[in-house]
Scaffold this motif. Sequence first.
Motif, PDB file in Angstrom:
ATOM      1  N   GLY A 299      -0.984 -11.237  -3.831  1.00 48.29           N
ATOM      2  CA  GLY A 299      -0.596 -10.252  -4.448  1.00 48.29           C
ATOM      3  C   GLY A 299       0.533  -9.608  -4.666  1.00 48.29           C
ATOM      4  N   GLU A 300       0.449  -8.709  -5.478  1.00 49.03           N
ATOM      5  CA  GLU A 300       1.827  -8.426  -5.477  1.00 49.03           C
ATOM      6  C   GLU A 300       1.574  -6.435  -5.305  1.00 49.03           C
ATOM      7  N   ILE A 301       2.716  -6.128  -4.362  1.00 45.23           N
ATOM      8  CA  ILE A 301       3.437  -5.125  -4.546  1.00 45.23           C
ATOM      9  C   ILE A 301       4.515  -4.609  -4.916  1.00 45.23           C
ATOM     10  N   ARG A 302       4.333  -2.910  -4.904  1.00 46.17           N
ATOM     11  CA  ARG A 302       6.326  -2.583  -5.218  1.00 46.17           C
ATOM     12  C   ARG A 302       7.013  -2.228  -3.835  1.00 46.17           C
ATOM     13  N   LEU A 303       8.012  -2.701  -3.511  1.00 42.47           N
ATOM     14  CA  LEU A 303       8.964  -2.660  -2.376  1.00 42.47           C
ATOM     15  C   LEU A 303      10.302  -1.768  -2.994  1.00 42.47           C
ATOM     16  N   THR A 304       9.985  -0.304  -2.363  1.00 45.67           N
ATOM     17  CA  THR A 304      10.938   0.439  -2.562  1.00 45.67           C
ATOM     18  C   THR A 304      12.252   0.395  -1.264  1.00 45.67           C
ATOM     19  N   LEU A 305      13.589   0.426  -2.096  1.00 46.33           N
ATOM     20  CA  LEU A 305      14.757   0.240  -1.297  1.00 46.33           C
ATOM     21  C   LEU A 305      15.464   2.062  -1.615  1.00 46.33           C
ATOM     22  N   TRP A 306      15.759   2.182  -0.487  1.00 47.08           N
ATOM     23  CA  TRP A 306      16.415   3.595  -1.029  1.00 47.08           C
ATOM     24  C   TRP A 306      18.067   3.623  -0.191  1.00 47.08           C
ATOM     25  N   HIS A 307      19.147   4.449  -0.535  1.00 45.73           N
ATOM     26  CA  HIS A 307      20.458   4.233  -0.491  1.00 45.73           C
ATOM     27  C   HIS A 307      21.012   2.955   0.094  1.00 45.73           C
ATOM     28  N   ASP A 308      21.593   3.351   1.396  1.00 47.92           N
ATOM     29  CA  ASP A 308      22.194   2.398   1.855  1.00 47.92           C
ATOM     30  C   ASP A 308      21.437   0.844   1.374  1.00 47.92           C
ATOM     31  N   ASP A 309      20.204   0.941   1.792  1.00 49.74           N
ATOM     32  CA  ASP A 309      19.426  -0.783   1.907  1.00 49.74           C
ATOM     33  C   ASP A 309      19.419  -1.114   0.237  1.00 49.74           C
ATOM     34  N   VAL A 310      19.978  -0.239  -0.728  1.00 51.81           N
ATOM     35  CA  VAL A 310      20.180  -0.728  -2.101  1.00 51.81           C
ATOM     36  C   VAL A 310      21.543  -1.862  -1.630  1.00 51.81           C
ATOM     37  N   LYS A 311      21.702  -1.045  -1.122  1.00 49.52           N
ATOM     38  CA  LYS A 311      23.236  -2.775  -0.732  1.00 49.52           C
ATOM     39  C   LYS A 311      23.653  -3.526  -0.150  1.00 49.52           C
ATOM     40  N   LYS A 312      21.964  -3.853  -0.047  1.00 48.36           N
ATOM     41  CA  LYS A 312      21.298  -4.883   0.789  1.00 48.36           C
ATOM     42  C   LYS A 312      20.832  -6.000  -0.460  1.00 48.36           C
ATOM     43  N   ILE A 313      20.380  -5.503  -1.502  1.00 45.27           N
ATOM     44  CA  ILE A 313      19.724  -6.259  -2.961  1.00 45.27           C
ATOM     45  C   ILE A 313      21.581  -7.667  -3.031  1.00 45.27           C
ATOM     46  N   GLU A 314      22.900  -6.899  -3.073  1.00 44.76           N
ATOM     47  CA  GLU A 314      23.606  -7.363  -3.482  1.00 44.76           C
ATOM     48  C   GLU A 314      24.323  -7.966  -2.487  1.00 44.76           C
TER      49      GLU A 314
END
Length: 257
Positions: free
Chosen positions: A92-107
């Motif tokens: 299945g699929e699910i939305r993952l929500t990242l906040w604040h400092d965790d957003v930097k982990k994407i880059e």
Amino acid sequence: SDEIKSMIDLKREKFSGLLTDEGAALMVARELNIELDFGEKSSQPIKVNQLSDGMKNVDVRVNALHVFPPKSFEKNGKIGQLCNLLVGDESGEIRLTLWHDDVKKIEENEISRNSILLLKNCYVSSFNGKNQLNLGYNGSIVLEKKADESNLVKISSLSEDLNNVDLIAKILRIYEINAFKKESGEGKVLNFELADETGKIRATAWNDLAEIVKKTQPENVIKIEGAYTKKGLKALELHLGWKARIIEQPKSKLLLS
């Protein structure tokens, strides 16, 4: 002890039998800060269709199906950041929500569509009646496998009404940004031209992405994820809507004369 055993039973009951004995024990152990050793089994991530509201300290291995562009917002005078991903596995699929400092982990981790991720120490919440995955306080994202580039397309192969277009191209020219009124306030639109070794195309960026393109320099190479195509007045156009994302690339990614 009997007390811990009853906590494990309660945990299994709460999640309607979706958790194995080991999974329930692992969740209880983590909540009590106890190290457990089940051999290999303790590190087994659980499947997306087994996730339910209220679960804590779970590990999930997923494919990043779509990475939405990060958004900035203001709350109590402070600027925060938020980034949503659609992730999934074979169940299945699910939305993952990242906040604040965790957003930097994407880059930092160079996470893009089709990256394989191990999400550690997550919890599940419910938003608008749908389950949502969040990184816990000690949560982490492990990039297990970078996205291959087999889904990248060339400009010459584009046709009308395509969705989820990913490509790497050089910016040739950037036009002026224009504002327009819409129901929810003000919108922005910007036209620009792109090229790769197979051809050129006119592109249109909307709202936040218009601002991102405006700050980019002509001759820069970018990767675009999640764009769509439509027939323009004169020729085919590439549109970067709310799902699209722009990632700066080294110029060596595209060798153009």
